[in-house]
Design an enzyme around this catalytic site. Structure first.
Site, short mmCIF file in Angstrom:
data_model
loop_
_atom_site.label_atom_id
_atom_site.label_comp_id
_atom_site.label_asym_id
_atom_site.label_seq_id
_atom_site.Cartn_x
_atom_site.Cartn_y
_atom_site.Cartn_z
N ASP A 49 0.84 -1.20 0.00
CA ASP A 49 0.00 0.00 0.00
C ASP A 49 0.87 1.25 0.00
O ASP A 49 0.56 2.25 -0.65
CB ASP A 49 -0.89 0.02 1.25
CG ASP A 49 -1.96 -1.04 1.18
OD1 ASP A 49 -2.73 -1.16 2.14
OD2 ASP A 49 -2.03 -1.75 0.16
N SER A 97 -34.77 -7.98 -16.42
CA SER A 97 -34.64 -8.70 -15.16
C SER A 97 -34.48 -10.19 -15.49
O SER A 97 -34.22 -10.52 -16.65
CB SER A 97 -35.87 -8.44 -14.31
OG SER A 97 -35.69 -9.01 -13.05
N GLU A 126 -23.43 -19.15 -13.61
CA GLU A 126 -22.71 -18.16 -12.81
C GLU A 126 -23.51 -17.80 -11.58
O GLU A 126 -24.65 -18.25 -11.41
CB GLU A 126 -22.38 -16.92 -13.66
CG GLU A 126 -23.59 -16.19 -14.17
CD GLU A 126 -23.22 -15.08 -15.16
OE1 GLU A 126 -22.17 -15.18 -15.81
OE2 GLU A 126 -23.99 -14.13 -15.26
N LYS A 128 -25.59 -15.59 -8.84
CA LYS A 128 -26.51 -14.46 -8.81
C LYS A 128 -26.12 -13.60 -7.61
O LYS A 128 -26.42 -13.92 -6.46
CB LYS A 128 -27.96 -14.94 -8.69
CG LYS A 128 -28.95 -13.81 -8.82
CD LYS A 128 -30.33 -14.32 -9.13
CE LYS A 128 -31.28 -13.20 -9.51
NZ LYS A 128 -31.29 -12.05 -8.65
N LYS A 305 -27.35 -19.26 -18.17
CA LYS A 305 -27.56 -18.55 -19.44
C LYS A 305 -27.17 -19.45 -20.60
O LYS A 305 -26.30 -20.30 -20.44
CB LYS A 305 -26.67 -17.29 -19.48
CG LYS A 305 -26.97 -16.28 -18.38
CD LYS A 305 -25.97 -15.14 -18.35
CE LYS A 305 -26.40 -14.14 -17.26
NZ LYS A 305 -25.43 -13.09 -17.02
N CYS A 423 -38.06 -17.18 38.68
CA CYS A 423 -37.56 -18.26 37.83
C CYS A 423 -38.72 -19.14 37.37
O CYS A 423 -39.50 -19.61 38.21
CB CYS A 423 -36.55 -19.09 38.62
SG CYS A 423 -36.06 -20.59 37.76
N CYS A 426 -38.21 -22.74 39.27
CA CYS A 426 -38.18 -22.97 40.73
C CYS A 426 -38.82 -21.82 41.51
O CYS A 426 -38.89 -21.87 42.73
CB CYS A 426 -36.76 -23.21 41.22
SG CYS A 426 -35.74 -21.72 41.21
N CYS A 442 -31.16 -16.73 38.22
CA CYS A 442 -31.88 -17.41 39.28
C CYS A 442 -30.86 -17.72 40.38
O CYS A 442 -29.88 -18.39 40.13
CB CYS A 442 -32.50 -18.70 38.73
SG CYS A 442 -33.07 -19.79 40.06
N CYS A 448 -32.15 -25.43 41.71
CA CYS A 448 -33.11 -25.05 40.66
C CYS A 448 -33.03 -26.18 39.62
O CYS A 448 -31.95 -26.48 39.11
CB CYS A 448 -32.70 -23.72 40.04
SG CYS A 448 -33.57 -23.39 38.49
#
Ligand code: IVH
Length: 739
Positions: A49, A97, A126, A128, A305, A423, A426, A442, A448
């Site tokens: 970069d 389309s 291919e 889409k 196609k 809860c 329980c 809880c 529990c």
């Protein structure tokens, strides 16, 4: 060449400079354009970069000296031409389309119709791409206009926005063996890379803006910005997938056209494939159905196609779609359904989690009845109400998610969700574990039934004792307070003392074993948690948990007692302690009693532990009934001490009392093996450098820990001297400061 230019005479230095700059400008422009193409279109940059920025700066310098060299197609002009609004433009050719199909049968029917006009056709398959269609008009290789599809006849001029998309060339490359077409209208898809989507939404929510529902909307929203500088901030990309009006270019096939577009520097998909048979078409569809989420962009199907353009022409188009192509749509991953209720489940550490009870709906190949809502704040943040029509998303292995309510579908009967006060299993009052905690819990941790059931199920799982035949049904059975009988287990302390007489009479009542959520009757909405599990008692013996299952479970429990210490620690369901922390603790202490006796500071200092886990471990062991679990397991023969690895005894404790930090790459060691070598010699390994650190071993690329050591005056041992340190210890300097 003009007469003047041809005049022979003395050439001034200024002229030489200008000629040199002009040549340099041309070379730089071509080079930068090519690097942009490699970077954006091929994902294969060949320069850094920084080097790219250097080239760009040089080009700007040349153009500053000679502004006349800066044409509209200069790489410096690709960002920053702004339009006030979108101007309507008429497409040179109608933008069509695609006809959608949803199963293989419909693809076959399409192929049959096509074969009447084009026998032995080759198909081009291919992807889409789920983005935004645009039309790019190139005249003599220069991009003169970019427009959205609009209604297919009239689109919006988005030239300024498209100019900010680096993948779209402003100028086509000269391609060997191809004339530059007088007119080339390219159609394709602008898309928002999937990997960047979450980041975009996070920053939008943080800025108080509505998040985009999906990358397609993000692409459209980003491209259709009035201010093209905003578009420039978004990482939009482009792939060409078709042609419109043409002059000076007559491709004989779609694949031939793609090869030419590619040669001119227009990005095409790397995934298109020309095939001869329908079977190969279906293979392609299945292949990309599986890879759907592994691509750089979202796809919602596969486009098939006819490859041959003469056949395309013969078949023509309806008013809306070409007859020579079809779009096979993948099953949708987002559907609408009704949110029937919001209930709350209790996890193994007591956390209360709201979950959506949905009108069952098929999405991405499976039926979904429940979706987690994480916590009450999330329910609020999503703005959903009980009774709402909601958008539900389920993709691949990802758990189903409630995306948003369909607010327009409300009729006023919807009601807000309120987190229950107690809860559901329980009846103890739910409370946050600490101030500011968004989760309610809880507090009845010991008995529990929900917490105990989940803890048992975890304890029997792969990352703990790995007890075969102790699945969700068995765990549920063991904790169920079925009147008048008491549950078999009040907590997990007795799990290794279970015997046949206790197991055989148990009754089984379960939640859905797949989802782990309560089973709800689809028709009545009745919670089946309260009804006996459908397993019928054995007709011969009347037993509900079959004897064989019980025998196998007990046998597996006996075998599980010799599991290594980290699995035993993991099986305790200490909050924040998963397999990774359990391994760090077991490796450090090697003995449950040493772990119990450790102080919080020592725990927090262990690599991979830290203060939150340390506090949680101390809290856990401070409770009597939990210490009792350890004692009963120990009495039953569960292993509480890891055997020292063979050979450890023979190693001299050269580092006894020393605290060592390891940073950077140590020759011939991984981070783990280096730490193990220090520990085997009696040393302690910590992750942060303090004045108490005896030495910092600094390998290659040591980072900030080395700097900190220097700053604090802590001894630094170079990586190459690590073995020497192990053999000889730290000598004089290893007495840490008693402070
Ligand atoms: S071909 C005349 N190929 O899907 C043929 N379209 O649902 C028209 N799309 O408007 C389009 N990927 O925006 C074609 N590989 C692909 C595509 C593709 C996405 C879009 C395109 C079109 C829409 C139709």
């Amino acid at each position: 060449m003009s007469d003047q230019a041809a005049t022979i005479g003395p050439v001034s230095t200024a002229d030489t400079d200008f000629n040199e700059d002009r040549a340099r400008h041309e070379a730089l422009s071509a080079e930068i354009t090519e690097h942009r193409r490699r970077y954006y279109a091929e994902n294969a940059p060949t320069i850094s970069d920084a080097r790219f920025d250097e080239l760009m700066r040089e080009l700007i310098d040349v153009e500053t000296r000679h502004p006349e060299l800066k044409g509209a197609d200069s790489p410096t002009e690709q960002v920053g031409t702004f339009s006030e609004a979108f101007t309507p433009v008429r497409h040179l050719e109608k933008m069509l389309s695609l006809q959608d199909v949803f199963n293989e049968e419909e693809v076959r029917l399409w192929a049959e119709r096509v074969s009447e006009e084009a026998a032995d056709a080759q198909y081009l398959c291919e992807l889409k791409i789920d983005g935004l269609a645009i039309a790019l008009v190139y005249e003599e290789g220069r991009l003169v206009r970019a427009a959205t599809r609009g209604d297919g006849v009239i689109g919006e001029d988005v030239s300024a926005n498209v100019a900010t998309i680096a993948a779209v060339p402003q100028q086509l490359r000269i391609a060997e063996g191809l004339d530059m077409p007088e007119l080339l209208e390219v159609r394709g898809e602008v898309y928002f890379p999937s990997a960047d989507f979450e980041k975009l939404n996070e920053s939008r929510v943080a800025a108080g803006e509505a998040p985009f529902a999906n990358p397609r909307n993000a692409a459209a929203g980003s491209l259709r910005q009035k201010d093209a500088a905003k578009t420039a901030e978004r990482p939009l990309d482009f792939i060409a997938h078709g042609l419109g009006a043409l002059r000076g270019f007559r491709p004989h096939s779609q694949s031939h056209a793609y090869a030419a577009l590619d040669a001119w520097g227009l990005p095409t998909s790397p995934y298109w494939r020309v095939v001869d048979t329908m079977e190969e078409v279906f293979d392609y569809i299945h292949e990309f159905g599986r890879q759907r989420h592994a691509l750089v962009h979202e796809i919602d199907g596969v486009v098939v196609k006819l490859d041959d353009i003469a056949s395309q022409r013969r078949l023509g188009a309806t008013s809306r779609t070409p007859r020579w192509a079809v779009a096979y749509k993948f099953p949708p991953e987002e559907v609408n359904t009704k949110l029937l209720d919001i209930k709350v489940s209790i996890g193994r550490t007591g956390r209360a989690t709201p979950y959506a009870v949905l009108e069952p709906v098929r999405v991405d190949g499976s039926e979904v009845e429940f979706a987690t809502l994480h916590n009450a704040d999330q329910v609020k943040a999503k703005g959903v109400k009980i009774g709402d029509t909601i958008v539900l998303r389920k993709a691949g292995d990802v758990i189903p998610e409630v995306v948003a309510p369909v607010v327009a579908a409300r009729d006023g009967s919807e009601r807000d969700f309120a987190m229950p006060e107690s809860c559901p299993e329980c009846d103890w009052t739910l409370a946050p574990a600490s101030e500011g905690d968004v989760d309610l819990r809880c507090p009845n941790a010991r008995s529990c039934p929900a917490q105990l059931r989940e803890r048992l199920f975890y304890l029997a799982g792969r990352s703990c004792f790995d007890i075969d035949r102790m699945g969700y049904i068995a765990c549920t059975a063991l904790v169920q307070p079925l009147s008048p009988a008491e549950p078999v287990l009040k907590d997990e302390s007795g799990v290794f003392d279970l015997h046949m007489d206790e197991l055989l009479p148990v009754r089984v009542v379960v939640r859905d074993p797949d989802s782990g959520l309560p089973k709800i009757d689809k028709k009545t909405g009745e919670d089946k948690t309260a009804t006996p599990f459908a397993r019928k008692p054995d007709p011969k013996t009347g037993e509900v948990l079959p004897r064989k299952t019980a025998e196998a479970m007990l046998e597996n429990l006996r075998g599980a007692k010799s599991q290594p210490l980290w699995r035993v620690i993991n099986a305790l369901s200490i909050r924040h302690v998963g397999p990774v922390a359990a391994q760090a603790l077991a490796e450090h202490f090697g003995d449950m009693d040493r772990l119990i006796g450790a102080d919080e500071a020592e725990l927090a200092d262990i690599d991979g532990v830290g203060p939150a886990i340390a506090a949680s471990v101390k809290d856990w062991f401070a409770v009597d009934w939990r210490r009792e679990i350890i004692e009963r397991w120990r009495a039953a023969g569960v292993r509480m001490v890891d055997e020292a690895p063979s050979g450890t005894e023979a190693v001299a404790k050269t580092l006894a009392g020393a605290t060592v930090v390891i940073t950077g790459a140590i020759p011939d060691h991984t981070r783990e093996s280096a730490a193990a070598a220090v520990k085997a010699r009696g040393g302690k390994v910590t992750s942060s450098v303090s004045k108490k650190t005896s030495a910092v071993v600094a390998g290659d690329k040591p980072g900030s820990k080395h700097d900190r050591a220097v700053e604090l005056g802590v001894r630094v041992v170079p990586g190459e001297e690590f073995e020497q340190m192990l053999a000889e210890g730290l000598g004089e300097g290893d007495e840490s400061d008693p402070e």
